[in-house]
Design a protein around this motif. Structure first.
Motif, PDB file in Angstrom:
ATOM      1  N   ASN A 353       0.838  -1.208   0.000  1.00  0.00           N
ATOM      2  CA  ASN A 353       0.000   0.000   0.000  1.00  0.00           C
ATOM      3  C   ASN A 353       0.866   1.249   0.000  1.00  0.00           C
ATOM      4  N   LYS A 356       2.076   1.815  -3.289  1.00  0.00           N
ATOM      5  CA  LYS A 356       0.994   2.148  -4.219  1.00  0.00           C
ATOM      6  C   LYS A 356       0.594   3.621  -4.095  1.00  0.00           C
ATOM      7  N   PHE A 357       0.591   4.104  -2.852  1.00  0.00           N
ATOM      8  CA  PHE A 357       0.088   5.460  -2.634  1.00  0.00           C
ATOM      9  C   PHE A 357       1.208   6.499  -2.474  1.00  0.00           C
ATOM     10  N   ASP A 385       5.420   6.179   4.950  1.00  0.00           N
ATOM     11  CA  ASP A 385       5.654   6.576   3.556  1.00  0.00           C
ATOM     12  C   ASP A 385       5.517   8.086   3.405  1.00  0.00           C
ATOM     13  N   ILE A 390      -3.831  10.234   4.230  1.00  0.00           N
ATOM     14  CA  ILE A 390      -5.251   9.895   4.385  1.00  0.00           C
ATOM     15  C   ILE A 390      -5.872  10.935   5.316  1.00  0.00           C
ATOM     16  N   ILE A 398     -10.869   3.047   6.615  1.00  0.00           N
ATOM     17  CA  ILE A 398     -10.097   2.211   5.679  1.00  0.00           C
ATOM     18  C   ILE A 398      -9.834   0.814   6.206  1.00  0.00           C
ATOM     19  N   SER A 403     -13.490  -0.801   1.804  1.00  0.00           N
ATOM     20  CA  SER A 403     -13.512   0.666   1.839  1.00  0.00           C
ATOM     21  C   SER A 403     -12.205   1.241   1.315  1.00  0.00           C
ATOM     22  N   GLN A 404     -12.384   2.172   0.442  1.00  0.00           N
ATOM     23  CA  GLN A 404     -11.250   2.859  -0.157  1.00  0.00           C
ATOM     24  C   GLN A 404     -11.537   4.341  -0.059  1.00  0.00           C
ATOM     25  N   VAL A 405     -10.481   5.122   0.074  1.00  0.00           N
ATOM     26  CA  VAL A 405     -10.680   6.563   0.193  1.00  0.00           C
ATOM     27  C   VAL A 405     -11.020   7.113  -1.188  1.00  0.00           C
ATOM     28  N   ASN A 410      -9.272   6.112  -6.162  1.00  0.00           N
ATOM     29  CA  ASN A 410      -9.130   4.682  -6.361  1.00  0.00           C
ATOM     30  C   ASN A 410      -9.128   4.265  -7.817  1.00  0.00           C
ATOM     31  N   GLY A 415      -7.168  -1.970  -6.579  1.00  0.00           N
ATOM     32  CA  GLY A 415      -7.258  -2.652  -5.286  1.00  0.00           C
ATOM     33  C   GLY A 415      -8.684  -3.031  -4.980  1.00  0.00           C
ATOM     34  N   THR A 416      -8.838  -3.944  -4.031  1.00  0.00           N
ATOM     35  CA  THR A 416     -10.173  -4.417  -3.691  1.00  0.00           C
ATOM     36  C   THR A 416     -10.727  -3.719  -2.453  1.00  0.00           C
ATOM     37  N   GLY A 417      -9.848  -3.051  -1.721  1.00  0.00           N
ATOM     38  CA  GLY A 417     -10.282  -2.469  -0.456  1.00  0.00           C
ATOM     39  C   GLY A 417     -10.388  -3.510   0.641  1.00  0.00           C
ATOM     40  N   GLY A 419      -7.458  -5.337   1.637  1.00  0.00           N
ATOM     41  CA  GLY A 419      -6.137  -5.552   2.233  1.00  0.00           C
ATOM     42  C   GLY A 419      -6.066  -5.166   3.706  1.00  0.00           C
ATOM     43  N   LEU A 420      -6.525  -3.949   4.035  1.00  0.00           N
ATOM     44  CA  LEU A 420      -6.389  -3.495   5.425  1.00  0.00           C
ATOM     45  C   LEU A 420      -7.363  -4.222   6.348  1.00  0.00           C
ATOM     46  N   SER A 444       1.870   8.759   5.281  1.00  0.00           N
ATOM     47  CA  SER A 444       1.144   7.939   6.264  1.00  0.00           C
ATOM     48  C   SER A 444       2.131   7.081   7.018  1.00  0.00           C
TER      49      SER A 444
HETATM   50  P1  ADP Z   1      -6.774  -1.465  -1.435  1.00  0.00           P
HETATM   51  O1  ADP Z   1      -5.363  -0.988  -1.299  1.00  0.00           O
HETATM   52  O2  ADP Z   1      -6.877  -2.809  -2.092  1.00  0.00           O
HETATM   53  O3  ADP Z   1      -7.701  -0.462  -1.999  1.00  0.00           O
HETATM   54  P2  ADP Z   1      -6.704  -1.584   1.436  1.00  0.00           P
HETATM   55  O4  ADP Z   1      -7.702  -2.138   2.390  1.00  0.00           O
HETATM   56  O5  ADP Z   1      -5.332  -2.105   1.493  1.00  0.00           O
HETATM   57  O6  ADP Z   1      -7.337  -1.769   0.005  1.00  0.00           O
HETATM   58  O7  ADP Z   1      -6.677  -0.036   1.642  1.00  0.00           O
HETATM   59  C1  ADP Z   1      -7.888   0.668   1.746  1.00  0.00           C
HETATM   60  C2  ADP Z   1      -7.724   2.108   1.370  1.00  0.00           C
HETATM   61  O8  ADP Z   1      -6.925   2.780   2.355  1.00  0.00           O
HETATM   62  C3  ADP Z   1      -6.985   2.329   0.075  1.00  0.00           C
HETATM   63  O9  ADP Z   1      -7.841   2.179  -1.028  1.00  0.00           O
HETATM   64  C4  ADP Z   1      -6.492   3.748   0.254  1.00  0.00           C
HETATM   65  O10 ADP Z   1      -7.533   4.649  -0.027  1.00  0.00           O
HETATM   66  C5  ADP Z   1      -6.176   3.817   1.739  1.00  0.00           C
HETATM   67  N1  ADP Z   1      -4.743   3.557   2.011  1.00  0.00           N
HETATM   68  C6  ADP Z   1      -4.194   2.411   2.456  1.00  0.00           C
HETATM   69  N2  ADP Z   1      -2.864   2.546   2.648  1.00  0.00           N
HETATM   70  C7  ADP Z   1      -2.558   3.827   2.295  1.00  0.00           C
HETATM   71  C8  ADP Z   1      -1.329   4.584   2.272  1.00  0.00           C
HETATM   72  N3  ADP Z   1      -0.158   4.059   2.651  1.00  0.00           N
HETATM   73  N4  ADP Z   1      -1.411   5.862   1.867  1.00  0.00           N
HETATM   74  C9  ADP Z   1      -2.594   6.412   1.481  1.00  0.00           C
HETATM   75  N5  ADP Z   1      -3.777   5.757   1.493  1.00  0.00           N
HETATM   76  C10 ADP Z   1      -3.762   4.472   1.902  1.00  0.00           C
END
Ligand code: ADP
Length: 734
Positions: A353, A356-357, A385, A390, A398, A403-405, A410, A415-417, A419-420, A444
Motif C-alpha cells: 500500500n 501504491k500510494f 511513507d 489519508i 479504511i 472501503s477505499q478513500v 481509487n 485494489g479491492t479495499g 487488504g487493510l 502515512s
Molecule cells: P486497497 O489498497 O486494495 O484499496 P486496502 O484495504 O489495502 O485496500 O486499503 C484501503 C484504502 O486505504 C486504500 O484504497 C487507500 O484509499 C487507503 N490507504 C491504504 N494505505 C494507504 C497509504 N499508505 N497511503 C494512502 N492511502 C492508503
C-alpha cells in the motif's frame, strides 16, 4: 297612784314572760342563724360537690366523646383497610387472571387453593380441576387422560416421577408438552408457610423461535459452507486457466520479442498476478469472515522476514524511484515466535500500500522493541511513507472491508479495499493492535504492535555487534534516513563514520582521509554509480567498496572489474554486510551475484519426472517450463494413472495436482507411498487452493512440498533443485 299588786305582778310576770320570750326568741334566732350558717355551709359544700361532679361529668362526657370519635376513626380506618384489601385482592385476582402464564397455589396438604384461568384452561374438559382438588389428581388427569406427551414413560412412572419431584424441597422445573400443541415450563416454589406456588410458563412460542433460530443457523452455516466451497472451487477454476495465461506469458517473455510485444506480454504477466492477488484477498477474507483462520506459531527471524518482504517489493519500488529503507532494532532477539506466514502477509500489504500510494520519497519499515512482556517482547512495526496521506475522517474507515478513500483516487490506484481489513483481522487474531497516523499530502505511517514470545530454543540471541576491524567508513547515499541508519549501526561496531551525498563530496572525503570501507548506494541522483565507482577506484585503488543495490544484476560488471568488494541487496540486511566483512561469520549472502556454479559432474542418467495433471494446458505449461532441461518427463491424467505410472516409470520426483477426477492427488500420494520406493520419492503437490488449511491437509497427505498455481517457472525450478535426489541433476539441453 298605787298600782295594785296583782297588776304589778302581772306586769312583772308579763315582763318576765316577755323577757323569757325575748330570750327564747334570741335563742331561737341564734339557733336559726346557726342552722342557717350550717345550712349555708352545707349548701356551699353541696354546690362544690355539684360543681366537682359536674366537672367530673363533663370530663367523663369529653372522654366519652373522644372515645366515640376514636371509635368512629377506627371504624372508618377499618373500612378503608377493608376497601384497600378488597381492591388489592381484586387487582391481584385480575392480574393473576390476565396472566398468560398459569398460576396456582396449593396448600401444605397439596390441595389447590386458587388457580387462574390460564392454569385451568388446559383442564376445561375436567370440571373437577378447581380449587380444592389434590395436586396428585391434577397430574393423574394429565397422564391418564393423555393430556401430556409422556415420551417413553408409562402414565404410572410419569405420575410417580412428578410426585417425587413435587416432594423435593427445591422443586426442579419441568417442561411439559400438551398434546394440543402447547408447551409449558413449570416452576414450583415452596413458600414459608408450606404452600406451593406453581407458575406455568407458556414456552410454545419460545420453543418455536428456538426451532426457527436453529433452522436459520443451520441454513446460514450451510450457506457459509456453500460459500466457502464455492469460493474454493471458483479459486480453483480461475487459477487453472490463469496458470495457462501467466505460465504461457512467462514463457513468451523469454522468447525474442520486439518492444511492443514485450510490453504486451509484461502487461499480461502483471495483470495475471494482480488477478491472482485479488482472488487470494477475496478468498482470505471470506475464510476470515467464516472464522476459519488459525495461527501457526513457529520460530522465525523477524529481520529476515521483513527483509524478504522488502526484497520482493524492491523491483516495484525501484521502478517508481522510491527508496525502501529498513530500520531494525539491533537489540531485538534474532528468533521470535509467531505466525510468520501471516505476518509476512500483513507487512506485504502495508508496504505494498505504501508503495501504491507514494509517488516520490521513501518507504521506511521500522521494527522497534518496546519492552519485555510476560511471554516475550512487545514489538512495534511501522511502515512510513511520503505518499498522498489519508484525511482524518477516513482513517478509521479504511480498516473496514471494501472501503477505499474517495472513488476518484481509487480509479488511479487499483485494489479491492480488502487488504487493510484482512491485515487488521490478522493483527487482532495475533492479539496485536494496528493504527494509522497520516496527513494528506505529507504521508502515512501504519503501525502494528505485537507481543511476540522469544524462541526458547534460542533465548537471548540478539544481533552481535562484532569488531569489524575497520576504523573508518564512508557512507555515500542521497537518503538522510538510510545514511543515519547505516551510520548508527556502524558506530555501534566502533567504526568512525562519515557521510557524503554527492560524488564530489565523496571523492574529496576519500582523498582527504582514506576510509577502510565505502558503502555506496546504487541509486545516486547526481551521478552514475558506475562513474563514481571508477573514480573511487582511481582515487584509492584497492579500497573496499560495498554497493547497496536495488538491482544486484547491474553490479555484475563492477564486481567483475574488481571495483566492488560486494553488491548487497537494498535495504541492507546487516548480517549480509557482516558476512562480507567477516567471511568467517558464515556463508556468503544468497543475493550476491555469484560466479556461475562449478560444473556439476554429468549425471549417470536423465532425471525422471512424473507429472499427474488432468488439465491439458497445465501439462503444456509445465512441459514448456522445463523444455530447456535435459530430463525424462511423463504425464498422468488422473490419480489412478499416476499410481500406475509410478510403478512402471519409477520417477525420481513426482509433481501431483491435488484436484483430479476419479482419484485425487492426496489419495494417489497415499497409494504411491505404500508402493516399493514410494515412501522416499519426493512428491510435490500442485494446487490452486492457496489457503492455509488446505495447505495443511495437503501436507498431511504425505507430500514433501507444495506449489500453488499459477505456476511460476522460478518456483518450479527452485523446488525441483531442492528435491532432486543425490547423484542426479538438471542439466540444460546440450
Ligand atoms: P486497497 O489498497 O486494495 O484499496 P486496502 O484495504 O489495502 O485496500 O486499503 C484501503 C484504502 O486505504 C486504500 O484504497 C487507500 O484509499 C487507503 N490507504 C491504504 N494505505 C494507504 C497509504 N499508505 N497511503 C494512502 N492511502 C492508503
Amino acid at each position: 297612784m298605787t298600782i295594785p299588786r296583782s297588776f304589778s305582778d302581772r306586769l312583772t310576770r308579763e315582763r318576765r314572760a316577755r323577757l323569757r320570750a325575748e330570750r327564747l326568741y334570741e335563742q331561737v334566732q341564734y339557733e336559726l342563724r346557726q342552722a342557717n350558717e350550717r345550712l349555708r355551709e352545707h349548701a356551699f359544700c353541696l354546690s362544690d360537690q355539684v360543681i366537682a361532679q359536674r366537672e367530673e361529668l363533663s370530663a367523663i362526657r369529653d372522654h366519652a366523646e373522644t372515645l366515640e370519635g376514636r371509635n368512629t376513626q377506627v371504624a372508618q380506618d377499618l373500612q378503608i383497610a377493608h376497601d384497600v384489601a378488597d381492591l388489592a385482592s381484586a387487582r391481584l385476582r385480575e392480574a393473576v387472571e390476565t396472566l398468560n402464564d398459569g398460576f396456582a397455589v396449593f396448600d401444605r396438604d397439596d390441595k389447590m387453593i386458587l388457580a387462574n384461568r390460564a392454569y385451568l384452561g388446559v383442564f376445561r374438559d375436567f370440571p373437577e380441576v378447581q380449587p380444592g382438588i389434590a395436586y396428585r389428581r391434577v397430574i393423574e388427569i394429565c397422564a391418564y387422560e393423555e393430556l401430556v406427551e409422556l415420551g417413553d414413560q408409562t402414565p404410572d412412572t410419569w405420575v410417580r416421577a412428578m410426585q417425587t419431584r413435587w416432594a423435593t424441597p427445591e422443586i426442579p422445573p419441568v417442561e411439559l408438552h400438551f398434546r394440543h400443541g402447547i408447551s409449558v415450563r413449570m416452576a414450583d416454589r415452596r413458600v414459608a408457610n408450606g404452600d406451593v406456588v406453581s407458575l406455568v410458563h407458556n414456552i410454545t412460542d419460545a420453543l418455536r423461535y428456538q426451532r426457527e433460530l436453529i433452522e436459520a443457523q443451520e441454513k446460514a452455516e450451510a450457506a457459509a459452507e456453500a460459500k466457502s466451497a464455492f469460493l474454493a472451487n471458483m479459486s480453483h477454476e480461475i487459477r487453472t486457466p490463469m496458470n495457462g495465461v501467466v505460465g504461457m506469458a512467462e514463457l513468451l517473455s523469454e522468447t525474442t520479442l520486439d518492444p511492443d510485444q514485450r510490453a504486451c506480454v509484461e502487461t499480461i504477466c502483471t495483470s495475471g498476478s494482480a488477478l491472482v492477488q485479488i482472488i487470494n484477498d477475496i478468498l482470505d477474507f471470506s475464510k476470515m469472515e467464516a472464522g476459519r483462520t488459525q495461527l501457526h506459531l513457529e520460530p522465525f527471524d523477524l529481520e529476515k522476514l521483513i527483509h524478504d518482504v522488502l526484497r520482493l517489493l524492491a523491483p516495484t519500488a525501484r521502478a517508481q524511484g522510491i527508496e525502501l529503507i529498513l530500520d531494525h532494532d539491533m537489540f531485538l532477539p534474532v528468533s521470535l515466535v509467531g505466525d510468520a506466514v501471516r505476518l509476512r502477509q500483513v507487512l506485504t500489504n502495508l508496504v505494498g500500500n505504501a508503495l501504491k500510494f507514494t509517488e516520490t520519497g521513501y518507504v521506511l519499515v521500522r521494527a522497534v522493541g518496546i519492552g519485555a512482556s510476560d511471554s516475550g517482547h512487545v514489538v512495534n512495526l511501522t511502515v512510513e511513507d511520503t505518499g498522498i496521506g489519508i484525511a482524518r475522517q477516513d482513517q478509521e474507515l479504511i480498516f473496514s472491508a471494501f472501503s477505499q478513500v474517495e472513488q476518484t483516487a481509487n480509479r488511479r490506484f487499483e485494489g479491492t479495499g480488502l487488504g487493510l481489513a484482512i491485515t487488521k483481522r490478522i493483527v487482532t487474531d495475533m492479539g496485536g493492535k494496528i493504527w494509522v497516523e497520516s496527513e494528506p499530502g505529507v504521508g502515512s505511517c501504519f503501525g502494528i504492535s505485537l507481543d511476540l514470545p522469544e524462541d526458547t530454543r534460542n533465548p537471548g540471541g540478539t544481533q552481535v555487534m562484532p569488531d569489524l576491524g575497520i576504523g573508518r567508513a564512508l557512507v555515500i547515499s542521497d537518503h538522510l534516513i538510510s545514511r543515519e541508519i547505516l551510520s548508527r549501526r556502524l558506530s555501534a561496531c566502533a567504526v568512525t563514520v562519515s557521510t557524503a551525498t554527492t560524488r564530489e563530496v565523496a571523492l574529496r572525503s576519500i582523498s582527504n582521509t582514506r576510509p577502510d570501507l565505502v558503502l555506496v548506494d546504487q541509486d545516486l541522483s547526481d551521478t552514475l554509480v558506475s562513474d563514481l565507482l571508477a573514480a573511487i577506484h582511481r582515487t584509492a585503488p584497492g579500497l573496499a567498496v560495498v554497493m547497496l543495490c536495488s538491482d544486484t544484476a547491474e553490479a555484475r560488471e563492477a564486481l567483475a572489474d574488481g571495483m566492488l568488494r560486494a553488491a548487497l541487496p537494498k535495504p541492507l540486511l546487516w548480517r549480509d554486510l557482516l558476512r562480507v566483512l567477516l567471511p568467517d561469520q558464515g556463508p556468503s549472502p544468497p543475493d550476491v551475484p555469484e560466479t556461475p556454479p562449478a560444473m556439476t559432474p554429468t549425471p549417470a542418467r536423465q532425471l525422471r519426472v512424473l507429472y499427474a495433471e488432468d488439465n491439458r494446458t497445465n501439462r503444456m505449461v509445465f512441459a514448456r517450463m522445463l523444455a530447456a532441461f535435459d530430463l525424462n518427463l511423463q504425464f498422468a491424467e488422473d490419480g489412478a494413472q499416476a499410481v500406475e505410472a509410478f510403478a512402471q516409470f519409477a520417477p525420481d520426483i513426482v509433481f501431483m495436482d491435488v484436484s483430479m477426477p476419479q482419484m485425487d492427488g492426496r489419495e494417489a500420494t497415499r497409494r504411491i507411498r505404500a508402493l516399493p520406493g514410494g515412501e522416499t520419492v519426493p512428491i510435490i503437490a500442485l494446487t490452486a487452493h492457496a489457503l492455509q488449511d488446505e495447505i495443511e491437509r495437503i501436507m498431511a497427505a504425505g507430500m514433501n512440498a507444495m506449489l500453488t498455481k499459477p505456476l511460476s517457472k522460478e518456483e518450479l525450478l527452485r523446488v525441483l533443485h531442492e528435491h532432486i535426489p543425490e547423484g542426479l541433476a538438471l542439466p540444460p539441453k546440450g
